[in-house]
Structures are given as structure tokens and as C-alpha cells.
Design a protein around this motif. Structure first.
Motif, PDB file in Angstrom:
ATOM      1  N   UNK A  89       9.809  -9.912   3.766  1.00 17.62           N
ATOM      2  CA  UNK A  89       8.733  -9.974   4.755  1.00 17.62           C
ATOM      3  C   UNK A  89       9.155 -10.522   5.901  1.00 17.62           C
ATOM      4  N   UNK A  90       9.895 -11.753   6.007  1.00 10.31           N
ATOM      5  CA  UNK A  90      10.313 -12.272   7.345  1.00 10.31           C
ATOM      6  C   UNK A  90      11.140 -11.142   8.059  1.00 10.31           C
ATOM      7  N   UNK A 139      11.603  -1.071   1.128  1.00 11.72           N
ATOM      8  CA  UNK A 139      12.754  -2.290   0.929  1.00 11.72           C
ATOM      9  C   UNK A 139      11.640  -3.568   0.594  1.00 11.72           C
ATOM     10  N   UNK A 140      10.748  -3.582   1.616  1.00 12.87           N
ATOM     11  CA  UNK A 140       9.828  -5.029   1.310  1.00 12.87           C
ATOM     12  C   UNK A 140       9.091  -4.734  -0.119  1.00 12.87           C
ATOM     13  N   UNK A 141       8.479  -3.642  -0.226  1.00 13.46           N
ATOM     14  CA  UNK A 141       7.469  -3.585  -1.117  1.00 13.46           C
ATOM     15  C   UNK A 141       8.748  -3.817  -2.571  1.00 13.46           C
ATOM     16  N   UNK A 164       0.750  -1.209   0.064  1.00 14.96           N
ATOM     17  CA  UNK A 164      -0.108  -0.149  -0.243  1.00 14.96           C
ATOM     18  C   UNK A 164       0.799   1.194  -0.093  1.00 14.96           C
ATOM     19  N   UNK A 165       1.825   1.238   0.681  1.00 18.99           N
ATOM     20  CA  UNK A 165       2.742   2.489   0.756  1.00 18.99           C
ATOM     21  C   UNK A 165       3.670   2.841  -0.486  1.00 18.99           C
ATOM     22  N   UNK A 184      11.472  -1.844  -9.315  1.00 18.24           N
ATOM     23  CA  UNK A 184      11.149  -2.206  -7.799  1.00 18.24           C
ATOM     24  C   UNK A 184      12.561  -2.752  -7.179  1.00 18.24           C
ATOM     25  N   UNK A 185      13.384  -3.459  -7.940  1.00 13.69           N
ATOM     26  CA  UNK A 185      14.674  -3.892  -7.201  1.00 13.69           C
ATOM     27  C   UNK A 185      15.489  -2.740  -6.837  1.00 13.69           C
ATOM     28  N   UNK A 186      15.619  -2.047  -7.676  1.00 12.08           N
ATOM     29  CA  UNK A 186      16.670  -0.802  -7.518  1.00 12.08           C
ATOM     30  C   UNK A 186      16.097   0.074  -6.555  1.00 12.08           C
TER      31      UNK A 186
END
Lengths: 471, 344
Positions: free
Chosen positions: A380-381, A200-202, A35-36, A230-232
Motif C-alpha cells: 500500500x505504501x 500486486x497490492x490486492x 475492488x479490482x 493471493x500471494x501467488x
């Protein structure tokens, strides 16, 4: 008979209330990064597409917005459940502290409203808004996502560092300073830590899907952009997260010594405290197992004084105000998991950055892609572990040093029933969510073979509405 | 000061009833739209009508909770302790409704659409019933003050709560049907205009009958509320009745736009009537608004947030509704070939 039935239903609600709150928060927090930060990544793709006239980027942004529609809806309702649970599970907490704890949520409400309004406009606006006007309708989504997260974390930080109010002798709040509640001393670093975590997680979550696609041989431009954006983002934010996390840990050292003692597995106050990797605390207060790195915990707590830095031990507090042995071990293990995986993810960014510096391209090896494909789950972990450190580390308090968890809970003895219900419902929704997202992805791949309708900002002669409503 | 907070809280409740309520009501019509084939067209209108707006409308509920627990924490604790069961069911229903709706839009197989549609539609009826029952529990004075639990079953299974639940379902169904007439007209589907117009007329009459029957229920079961509705709240009740009759006349005369405004007025004023009837109690006859109120610093904070919200959200909502009404938000992403072909 009736007695037996009553006894069966009447179960101590406290452990069940904790379990239900922990479970629903643990589920909701996975949707939070999406969401963020997802809107931000969609806007990068959207911007690229418009600036460079790159159709793959536009298609990507457009499909991401459709996935976002689904995850945002599930996030919105799972967030609503939390607003019910505050009262259903913790009515005595809310009754006593609502007038202070509630204030950040009043501001969070504004940002959630803004996010919901503009995400709808962005998602539904692809067909008929002018391209750049449409792009700009996405910007408020990004800003309100960040500010909304900051507001919610402000409330959580207040539980760690309650401030901005005065109490009478009976412990009732007599006056409140809203500013002091929101900007409590734990808030700035904790909020920053969560917002950076969301990026980071997203980033890793989304990139890992495209890494998986590339491993399966889909190495076209579309997948490449879908991975790179997204990876960057994740790679840029993960080293920053190391710095923020380090600052926050030192803040905890100074302000929540019991939590810090649990994190570092320190039974007795001492200097030259080792950083124990893994290992566990025994009931008699000794530490066994694990790999101690001499003096490192002291050194990290305050590099200025180095090994001589004194770390307060768990035994400084009376036993009833300490977390239990099990809680200490959970906090310590979660801490190791968070820092270990966080460091691994940050090191990955070094690999990636070196590859760009040297080869002017991302690493192409299958090993890199395999690791990249696993980063979503790992991130996520890491986040869940960090959240466990914050929450379990505060035990036995719900409001630090002011209210204990068992005094905050509801007296309703049927909470175990609602917990089982929530468990079943959430597992069902989670499985369905994943299946639906996969179905969408498979459908898009099917379209690529024959469909030519997937052209955003294209001709407006046949909007789908007319077809679906008029036979 | 506490009065200002109560007004803000009630604005939230009104907005949720008029905007969020209509989205729930649309789910009611979705539920009884019939089989997959016959119900496809009304469901198409419903999906189109609430798709872009339901999440924003749903936030009003969160707003109401936040204002309640921040400004009147003691009342919030008492309510959640006592009516634990219907609130839990409502929370479950909200999850099923939101995710069911989002999933149904994205899947294409008829059987999946049907399952998700059933989850969405059935919970759209369940949630307003439960929330209405909670209102009934509060209004009839069944929530004890002081953060102690009242009767966990009798508090919401009683004549006033059942009336509240049924009223909520009937009102949102009525509201939604009138809105959907307008939405069907917007997409130029004359047959659907007629379809929803007939249902709106029936719903308006049913709502009137239930409200009329409710007078006797309240007279018998909740004398304090009855007294309030026939004194302080009487103007609101009268306006509500007039709006209801007016919207019925306009529906018969095919004036969908006016009918829509009057229907919102009818629902809004009856909710307002409840608030006026129990004034100045937060929990009737046990806890006044002033007694329940948080310290003034808290209320100032919430009022500042509300002011900021009005400044930021007012224009944003206008933008969303205007774009939606001008059909600038026709569907998610771009035309989706596969789902488009199966939906028709």
C-alpha cells in the motif's frame, strides 16, 4: 465580532482543496486494489473448489465475497465523494475542461454499473444459483474492474498529457475528439501500471492477513489456500510491475521532463547524471545527502546512449513553472520509496519461486511469514508513493502546461471546514471498517468450532431470510 | 445535439429518482420503524429489499454527475460553486448511508446494529433533502451562469428549495413504502404487507398534500417554474396526479404490483415535469441547454457511451432485478449461523 468570525472562516481555499482532494484520493486508492483484484482471487478459489471438490476453497471464496461486499460498499461511496469533489473543489477546472476530461468517466460509469450489478449477483447468489452459473456471474466483475480502472486512469493520464481537443485563442475548447482524449499518449502505460498495481497490492494485502494467521499457529489447509492464492497472484505481477514501471519512467523522461527532473533530483541539465538515493534539493539548487550512483540515472533514461544521455534539469523552465523545492523533495523521496519497496517485493518473488522450484512448496520459515505478513502494508505504501510521484510531480499544473492548480480551485472560503469534516468522517469509517472486518473473521473462526451451517451450495430448505423475517 | 445530451441526462435523473430514490425512502421507514425489538421485522424486509440492488441503483447518481460535467461543464461549475453547502452535506450523507448500511448487515450486537442503522437511516433522509434543495435552487433560477458563485446560503434556504427538499423526502418515502408492500408480499409476510400498506396510504396522501401546497409556494417564489409547470409541463403534472391517485386506489384494493408501477410513474412524471417546465434552460433564465453544451465531439462520445451502456446494462439490470424478484439472491454468502440467530 462578526468581522472576526468572517475572517476566521474566510481562509484561502487552494491549500485546503488540495489537502482534501489528496486525502480523499489517498483513502479511496487503498480500496481500489481490493475492488479490482479481489474478485479475481475469489474466482480462483471458487474454481479450485468446484474443480477439485475442495470445501476449504469454496468456504474461502464465499467468505471473501462477504468481505468484498463491505469493502466494495465503502469504495463505492468514497468514489462518489470524489465525483462531488471535482465540482466542489475544482469547479473552474471542470468548467473549462469537463467536456474533454469528463469523457473517460462516461465509460467508467458503464463499468462501475456492471461491477455493481454483478458483484451483487455474485455475493447474494451463493445459496440459490447453480454452482457453475454462479461462478460465471463473477467474471464480469473482474473484467469491469479492470476496464473501470483503465477509464479512470485515462482521465488522470489526460491531465498529464492533455490531448484530443482544439482551443481558440482565448483558451476555450472548440472541438473534442473523444478517442484522442481517452487514448492520450500517457494512458496506456499509466493504466497498465495502475491495473498491475491493483493485483500486486490486492494480492499482498489479502495474503498478509493469512500470513498473520499462520504465524499465530493457524496452519490448516484453509489458511494455506487463503495465503497461496493471493500471494501467488501478487508474486506473479510484481516483477511485471518492475518492467511496466521502467517503461513508464522512460516515457516520463521523454514527455514530462520537469517531473523526471524532480524524480531524479536534477537541478541543471546534464549528462552522466547520477541516480541519487535519498538526499534532498536545497533552495540554492544544490543537492546534499544521499548516495549517488554515478551515471545510473542517465543510463536508465536511455540505455542506448548510456551515461551520455542528457537529462533535462529543473532550471530549464521558468521558476513559476517549476515545482517548489519542497514538492521536488516530496517527489524524489516518494520515488525512492516506491522503487525501493517495489524492488524488495519483486525480490521476494524470487525467494518464493526458488522455494517452489527446489522444495515444491512455499517457504515455511517464520521469517518468510513475518515478511509476508508485512507485505500488505508495504505494498500500500508503495502504491501511495507512486501516486504522489504522479500528482506532485505535475505541479504547479493541474492540466499539464495549460492550467495551474490555483486557477482551478473553488473560491469558497469554507473548504477548510469541509476538509476537517471529511478527515473526521473518513478516519471514523476507516477504523470501523477494520473493526468490522476483524469481527467477521473472528466470527468465522468461532463458527468453525461448532457451526456446520457454512456449507455453500448446500441444502436449500432453510434460507436465512425466512428466519430473520418470520419470527 | 445538445438536446440529445439533455435527454440522456434526464433519463439518468429519472432513473436515480425512481430506483435510487426508493432505496433512500426505505431508509426513511427504517428510521421511524421504532425500537430494536419492534422495528426488527420491518427492518428485516427493508434490508432484504435493498441489499442486493442499492449499489447498482446508486451508480445512477454518478452517471448524472458525469453526463452533467462532460456535456454541460459550465452549468456543473456554476451549480457546484453556488450550492456548495448542501452538496457537501449530501456527499457526507452518502458516505454515512452506504457504510452504515454495509456495516449494520455484518455486525450482530444490538447496540452496534442500532448505531450503524441510525447512521444509515438518518442520512437516507438528509441526502434526498439536500439534493431536492439543490433542484429547487436550480429550478427557481438561483444559480447564476458563467461559473460564478451565487448566494451560498440563500440559494438553497428559500421557499422553493425547502419545497424541493421536502418533496424529495416525501416522494422517496412514498415510493419506498409502495415498493416495500410488494417486497413484504414476496417474502410472504402478511403482517408486514399490511404494515407497509398503511404507511404507503399515508405517504401517498402526504405527498399529494405537499405537492398541492407546492403550487402556491412556486406561484409566489418561482414564477418562471410555475409558468412552465402550468404550460409546457402541465401534461406531466396531470399524469403524475392521476398516477398518484391510481396508486392510492390500488393500494386500498391490495393490488401491490400495479400500485408499484403507478407510484414509480407518479414520481417519474413529476420529475419529468420539472425538466419540461424549465426547458430549454439548463439554468433557468440565464443559461440555455444549447449555450451550456460541450462541443459536438464530446456529446457524440457520451452518446456512444450511453448506447453501449444501454446494450450492456439493460440486460444486466434485467438479470439482477429478475433474480432479486425471484428470491434467487436471498442473502450474502451462505446462511450465517451467528448473525441469523441474533437477527430473529
Amino acid at each position: 465580532m462578526l468581522h472576526a468570525a468572517h475572517a476566521l472562516v474566510a481562509v484561502n481555499p487552494v491549500p485546503w482543496a488540495r489537502a482534501q482532494m489528496a486525502f480523499t484520493l489517498a483513502a479511496h486508492i487503498i480500496l481500489v486494489p481490493l475492488g479490482v483484484s479481489w474478485a479475481f482471487m475469489a474466482l480462483i478459489a471458487n474454481y479450485r473448489g468446484l474443480k477439485k471438490n475442495e470445501p476449504e476453497s469454496i468456504v474461502l471464496a464465499q467468505r471473501w465475497s462477504k468481505y468484498m461486499a463491505v469493502t466494495f460498499a465503502v469504495g463505492a461511496v468514497s468514489g462518489t465523494v470524489l465525483t462531488f469533489e471535482f465540482g466542489l473543489l475544482w469547479p473552474r477546472f471542470m468548467g473549462q475542461w469537463g467536456e474533454a476530461f469528463g469523457i473517460p468517466f462516461a465509460f467508467e460509469g458503464i463499468f462501475f454499473f456492471l461491477e455493481a450489478i454483478f458483484i451483487a449477483i455474485y455475493i447474494y447468489g451463493w445459496q440459490r444459483l447453480k454452482p457453475w452459473a454462479h461462478f460465471w456471474t463473477g467474471v464480469p466483475v473482474v473484467l469491469s474492474g479492470i476496464l473501470g480502472a483503465a477509464s479512470v486512469v485515462a482521465a488522470n493520464a489526460w491531465m498529464n498529457e492533455p490531448s484530443g481537443f482544439t482551443m481558440d485563442a482565448a483558451g476555450q475548447i472548440t472541438s473534442v475528439d473523444p478517442w484522442g482524449v481517452i487514448f492520450n499518449k500517457a494512458m496506456p502505460l499509466q493504466a497498465l501500471h495502475m491495473i498491475v498495481a491493483a493485483y500486486v497490492v490486492g494480492g499482498f494485502l489479502i495474503a498478509s492477513v493469512y500470513a498473520m494467521g499462520m504465524l499465530r499457529g493457524r496452519r490448516d489447509r484453509y489458511h494455506r489456500i487463503g495465503f497461496l492464492i493471493p500471494f501467488t497472484v501478487a508474486i506473479v505481477f510484481s516483477p511485471i510491475q518492475m518492467l511496466v514501471g521502467d517503461a513508464l519512467a522512460r516515457w516520463v523522461y521523454s514527455n514530462q521532463p520537469e517531473k523526471f527532473a524532480a524524480i531524479e533530483l536534477v537541478p541543471h541539465t546534464a549528462s552522466d547524471v547520477p541516480e541519487t538515493l535519498l538526499g534532498h534539493l536545497n533552495a540554492d539548487g544544490t543537492v546534499t545527502g544521499g548516495i549517488p550512483i554515478p551515471g545510473l540515472a542517465s543510463w536508465l533514461s536511455n540505455p542506448g546512449t548510456g551515461k551520455a544521455t542528457v537529462v533535462q534539469g529543473l532550471n530549464t523552465e521558468p521558476v513559476e513553472n517549476q515545482p517548489t523545492i519542497d514538492e521536488v523533495n516530496i517527489v524524489h523521496l516518494s520515488w525512492d520509496v516506491m522503487v525501493g519497496l517495489g524492488t524488495f517485493l519483486a525480490l521476494l518473488s524470487v525467494w518464493y519461486a526458488l522455494s517452489w522450484l527446489i522444495k515444491r512448496d512455499m517457504p515455511k520459515s517464520r521469517w518468510f511469514l513475518r515478511i509476508a505478513a508485512s507485505t500488505g502494508v508495504l505494498a500500500v505504501i508503495t502504491m501511495e508513493a507512486g501516486w504522489v510521484v504522479t500528482e506532485v510531480g505535475r505541479q504547479p499544473w493541474i492540466v499539464y502546461n495549460l492550467m495551474r492548480v490555483e486557477n482551478a480551485a473553488t473560491g469558497n472560503t469554507g473548504v477548510w471546514v469541509t476538509f476537517l469534516g471529511v478527515l473526521a468522517l473518513y478516519v471514523g469509517v476507516a477504523v470501523t471498517l477494520i473493526l468490522v472486518l476483524r469481527l467477521m473473521s473472528r466470527r468465522y473462526r468461532g463458527e468453525e468450532d461448532g457451526g456446520d451451517d457454512d456449507v455453500p451450495y448446500g441444502p436449500r430448505s432453510t434460507p436465512d431470510l425466512d428466519e430473520s423475517v418470520v419470527p | 445535439m445538445s438536446t440529445a445530451a439533455a435527454v440522456v441526462l434526464f433519463i439518468g435523473i429519472l432513473a436515480y429518482a425512481v430506483f435510487g430514490g426508493a432505496d433512500f425512502g426505505a431508509g426513511f421507514w427504517d428510521l421511524i420503524a421504532g425500537g430494536a425489538e419492534g422495528g426488527a421485522r420491518p427492518r428485516g424486509v427493508i434490508e432484504h429489499a435493498i441489499g442486493p440492488v442499492w449499489e447498482a441503483n446508486h451508480v445512477w447518481l454518478i452517471f448524472v454527475w458525469v453526463v452533467l460535467w462532460t456535456c454541460f461543464p459550465v452549468a456543473y461549475a456554476s451549480i457546484t460553486l453556488t450550492v456548495f453547502v448542501p452538496l457537501t452535506i449530501a456527499a457526507f450523507g452518502i458516505v454515512l448511508r452506504g457504510s452504515g448500511f454495509a456495516f449494520r448487515k455484518t455486525v450482530t450486537r444490538t447496540s452496534s446494529k442500532r448505531n450503524f442503522g441510525a447512521a444509515f437511516a438518518a442520512s437516507s433522509v438528509l441526502v434526498p433533502y439536500c439534493l431536492g434543495a439543490v433542484v429547487g435552487a436550480i429550478a427557481s433560477g438561483r444559480i447564476p451562469a458563467g461559473g460564478v458563485a451565487g448566494d451560498p446560503w440563500g440559494s438553497w434556504i428559500n421557499p422553493t428549495s425547502i419545497l424541493g427538499g421536502v418533496m424529495a423526502v416525501v416522494m422517496v418515502a412514498y415510493l419506498a413504502s409502495v415498493y416495500l408492500v410488494w417486497d413484504a408480499r414476496r417474502v410472504a409476510d402478511d403482517e408486514m404487507v399490511d404494515y407497509f400498506r398503511r404507511r404507503a396510504v399515508v405517504a401517498a396522501i402526504v405527498a399529494g398534500v405537499v405537492a398541492f401546497a407546492g403550487i402556491f409556494v412556486l406561484h409566489h417564489d418561482a414564477p418562471f417554474l410555475y409558468g412552465g409547470l402550468t404550460s409546457r409541463g402541465l401534461p406531466a403534472v396531470i399524469v403524475s396526479a392521476l398516477c398518484g391517485v391510481g396508486s392510492l386506489v390500488l393500494l386500498m384494493r391490495h393490488a401491490a404490483h400495479g400500485a408499484r408501477l403507478l407510484a414509480a410513474g407518479a414520481v417519474g412524471t413529476i420529475v419529468l415535469g420539472w425538466g419540461m417546465a424549465q426547458w430549454d434552460y439548463a439554468l433557468p433564465q440565464t443559461l440555455t441547454v444549447a449555450q451550456a453544451a460541450a462541443p459536438s465531439g464530446t456529446i457524440v462520445g457520451v452518446l456512444v457511451a450511453t448506447g453501449l451502456a444501454a446494450a450492456l446494462l439493460g440486460p444486466s439490470f434485467v438479470l439482477l432485478y429478475t433474480m432479486d424478484q425471484r428470491s434467487l439472491l436471498p442473502g450474502e454468502g451462505v446462511h450465517d449461523q451467528v448473525s441469523g440467530s441474533e437477527a430473529s
